[in-house]
Write an enzyme that holds these catalytic residues in place. Structure first.
Site, PDB file in Angstrom:
ATOM      1  CB  CYS B   1     -41.345   8.923 -12.802  1.00 23.31           C
ATOM      2  SG  CYS B   1     -39.760   8.818 -12.004  1.00 23.31           S
ATOM      3  CB  THR B   2     -45.401  11.513 -15.599  1.00 19.57           C
ATOM      4  OG1 THR B   2     -45.641  12.214 -14.373  1.00 19.57           O
ATOM      5  CG2 THR B   2     -46.724  11.274 -16.312  1.00 19.57           C
ATOM      6  CB  THR B 176     -47.664   9.175 -11.554  1.00 24.27           C
ATOM      7  OG1 THR B 176     -48.691   8.698 -10.683  1.00 24.27           O
ATOM      8  CG2 THR B 176     -48.243  10.064 -12.636  1.00 24.27           C
ATOM      9  CG  ASN B 177     -43.703   7.973  -9.004  1.00 22.60           C
ATOM     10  OD1 ASN B 177     -43.837   9.116  -9.433  1.00 22.60           O
ATOM     11  ND2 ASN B 177     -42.689   7.214  -9.357  1.00 22.60           N
ATOM     12  NE  ARG B 190     -45.757  13.606  -9.504  1.00 30.77           N
ATOM     13  CZ  ARG B 190     -45.432  12.326  -9.664  1.00 30.77           C
ATOM     14  NH1 ARG B 190     -45.165  11.844 -10.843  1.00 30.77           N
ATOM     15  NH2 ARG B 190     -45.367  11.517  -8.617  1.00 30.77           N
TER      16      ARG B 190
END
Lengths: 118, 252
Positions: B1-2, B176-177, B190
């Site tokens: 995810c972002t 992000t994660n 990312r």
């Protein structure tokens, strides 16, 4: 291509095609929890069944022990709903009722996040 | 995810996110896609939660999932949640719950309660920071006033860190994660591409279009991305598109 991936900063992606736009539904919080999701889940029931089937297939591929986990979900997770707080318990019961899904599967679907943080 | 919270030059706040899900759950060799990711896409819906005919909040959900992962409470705050991986993860929380230790909250139920009941950015921030949970998470919260944006890094029991937009660079904050104080895994970075695209965009171009373009830039957009959503807190606007990462596209 191998990581780390180099970015390509796009400037013309917006607006995307209208076919990708997501549809809106209303959830009426004045309704009883069991009734709030009725319209939506009736429409999407087959798709929810599809994703749960794929998830179970994936877990079964891990072997016999993992397959036991699926049996646990199907047979025992239905009772798990008693431990969930309201209004969520009622909402999950309603989703199971209107989608014709096993309550255990609906519970599993709603705790996907906790499972996937492993 | 972002997830990104960004502020335009006039102080208007936007909050946007890509939701990525399905890593390692079945690679479809023929179509070169992730099976669960593709199966989730037709389940994506925008929901308008109403009481007495008035909008309480809007969210993006997978149909049948009652928790909240992305939402806007008009004129109040915006919220997104990014997955945080940890060996002390949700599985332990589930086992504890089964054993009768039920002091923690399920992630989706906590965020849903916040969207329904919190009345301000600071109230939401307090609840998300101080409620015991069953799994770790990153909560990305945006407010209504200039500078109101933060990332709350959560363990199951407590908050590890609250990262403010001011200290993240001033006009935006991006998660992000991975914990923001550590480098992301080089196989899954990312964050650097997203930051580069945000800086290329500049604050002048912060808008629905500008942020959507950043989130459509590969590898921020990748084959795990199920949707891209953009929210504007001042108007309560929520716009969601199914992800379509055309080849060549990175698998994650």
């Amino acid at each position: 291509q191998v990581p780390p991936f180099k970015e390509e900063c796009v400037k013309d992606a917006y607006p995307p095609p209208a076919s990708l736009l997501v549809k809106e539904y209303i959830i009426n919080l004045d309704l009883a929890p069991e009734e709030r999701w009725a319209e939506l889940v009736k429409e999407k029931a087959e798709l929810i069944k599809n994703i749960l089937a794929k998830f179970k297939e994936f877990v079964r591929d891990w072997g016999q022990e993992a397959a036991k986990l699926i049996e646990l979900v199907d047979e025992k997770f239905g009772k798990f709903d008693d431990t969930l707080p309201e209004p969520f318990r009622g909402e999950l019961l309603g989703i199971a009722k209107y989608s014709n899904l096993n309550l255990g599967e609906v519970v599993l679907y709603n705790i996907f996040y906790e499972i996937f943080t492993v | 995810c972002t997830s990104i919270v960004a502020e335009d030059p006039s102080g208007n706040l936007y909050h946007a996110r890509n939701l990525d899900f399905g890593l390692f759950i079945g690679w479809d060799i023929r179509n070169e896609t992730w099976e669960i990711t593709e199966a989730l896409k037709p389940l994506i819906v925008n929901l308008n939660f109403q009481r007495s005919g008035q909008t309480v909040f809007k969210s993006v959900n997978y149909a049948g999932y009652v928790g909240i992962l992305t939402a806007v409470k008009p004129k109040t705050f915006t919220l997104s949640m990014d997955e945080r991986f940890n060996k002390d993860g949700g599985f332990i929380g589930i086992i504890e719950w089964l054993l009768g230790i039920r002091t923690g909250s399920w992630m989706g139920f906590l965020t849903r309660n916040v969207m329904e009941n919190s009345t301000s950015y600071s109230d939401a921030r307090d609840v998300l920071s101080n409620t015991e949970m069953l799994a770790p998470a990153y909560f990305i919260l945006g407010g209504t006033k200039s500078g109101e944006g933060c990332v709350i890094t959560r363990d199951r029991e407590k908050t590890i860190d609250i990262w403010e937009m001011k200290s993240a660079g001033g006009w935006y904050i991006l998660e992000t994660n991975y914990d923001h104080w550590t480098k992301p895994l080089f196989l899954d970075d990312r964050r650097t591409p997203a930051n580069n695209c945000m800086r290329n965009m500049t604050q002048t171009n912060v808008s629905v279009k500008g942020i959507f373009n950043v989130l459509s830039s590969k590898p921020v957009l990748n084959k795990l991305t199920t949707y891209t959503a953009v929210m504007e807190v001042s108007t309560g606007h929520l716009e969601t598109y199914l992800a379509n990462c055309t080849d060549p596209c990175f698998p994650w």
